[in-house]
Design a protein around this motif. Sequence first.
Motif, short mmCIF file in Angstrom:
data_model
loop_
_atom_site.label_atom_id
_atom_site.label_comp_id
_atom_site.label_asym_id
_atom_site.label_seq_id
_atom_site.Cartn_x
_atom_site.Cartn_y
_atom_site.Cartn_z
N SER A 160 -78.22 41.21 79.82
CA SER A 160 -78.42 40.74 78.84
C SER A 160 -78.27 39.05 79.09
CB SER A 160 -77.52 41.07 77.65
OG SER A 160 -76.02 40.58 78.13
N LYS A 161 -77.64 38.62 80.20
CA LYS A 161 -77.47 37.37 80.69
C LYS A 161 -78.49 36.98 81.45
CE LYS A 161 -73.43 37.90 78.48
NZ LYS A 161 -73.33 37.43 76.83
N LEU A 162 -79.26 37.45 81.97
CA LEU A 162 -80.33 36.93 83.20
C LEU A 162 -81.35 36.16 82.28
CD1 LEU A 162 -81.14 40.59 84.56
CD2 LEU A 162 -80.21 38.55 85.66
N THR A 163 -81.96 35.28 83.29
CA THR A 163 -83.00 34.50 82.72
C THR A 163 -84.35 35.30 82.56
OG1 THR A 163 -83.79 33.82 85.05
CG2 THR A 163 -82.23 32.30 83.82
N THR A 164 -85.38 34.84 82.03
CA THR A 164 -86.43 35.62 81.54
C THR A 164 -87.24 35.97 82.88
OG1 THR A 164 -86.84 34.16 79.88
CG2 THR A 164 -88.73 35.61 80.68
N ASP A 165 -87.57 37.38 82.89
CA ASP A 165 -88.49 37.92 83.92
C ASP A 165 -87.89 38.15 85.03
OD1 ASP A 165 -90.66 38.05 82.03
OD2 ASP A 165 -91.54 36.27 82.50
N ILE A 166 -86.44 38.19 85.13
CA ILE A 166 -85.78 38.72 86.22
C ILE A 166 -85.51 40.15 86.50
CG2 ILE A 166 -83.45 38.27 87.71
CD1 ILE A 166 -85.28 35.97 87.98
N ASP A 167 -85.82 40.69 87.56
CA ASP A 167 -85.73 42.18 87.63
C ASP A 167 -84.42 42.47 88.56
OD1 ASP A 167 -85.83 44.90 88.03
OD2 ASP A 167 -87.71 45.16 89.14
N ILE A 168 -83.46 42.86 87.89
CA ILE A 168 -82.07 42.96 88.39
C ILE A 168 -82.22 44.15 89.63
CG2 ILE A 168 -81.00 44.53 86.67
CD1 ILE A 168 -78.51 42.78 87.20
#
Length: 208
Positions: A160-168
């Motif tokens: 929920s805290k990732l920037t857009t379009d980041i695949d963790i």
Amino acid sequence: MVDLALIVEGHCEYDSFPSIISKIPNTPHYVPIINAGGIGNIMKNVHEQLLAMIKIHSPRKIVITLDYRDALKENLVQDCIELKNMVTQKCQEFVESQLNGSLNMPNNIVVVIADKTFESWVCADFISLKNNENFNSELITEEFQNVDIEIPNPSQWLTSKLTTDIDIKNRRNRVKIYKSIDPIVAREKSKSFDKFYREVTNTIINVA
């Protein structure tokens, strides 16, 4: 012979611990790690993982890390204590089976449970996450005292805290996140990580 070795539950731990341990004072420069490939494999085959590690590296101390939530999901245990006791007992049985053998056995085998998951330990240094390019710092507004209790779903919180379009789940992104974690900060916000920290700190002194 090495001073410290790790047996870890999965890919995330395997990818992250070299960087994390390198920042913890008084730890060995070289720490071999076995990726067990899942909690079920540790529960069933920890004796095989111990045997492989001891045959190759003869560590003086072995730390085994597990996620409590994974064990709970698979209905293997009811709580963290039961999980720790089960794996500790399996380790003790392995040691006893080798008493008359030729292996150079470790002085200590320790089981550390991540509560709730390994990702809880990543969340614990939310200060570094704010400065990580994979995260939107404006979304990280919480102040935690113990993430083990205060973040019910750490993977969901991180996502929920990732920037857009980041695949963790992408290994390259994961490694970038892990490299930013300060274990000295993380231990203050996660009691289970503090346990891990204390077990790997001063390993050389403790087992010499």
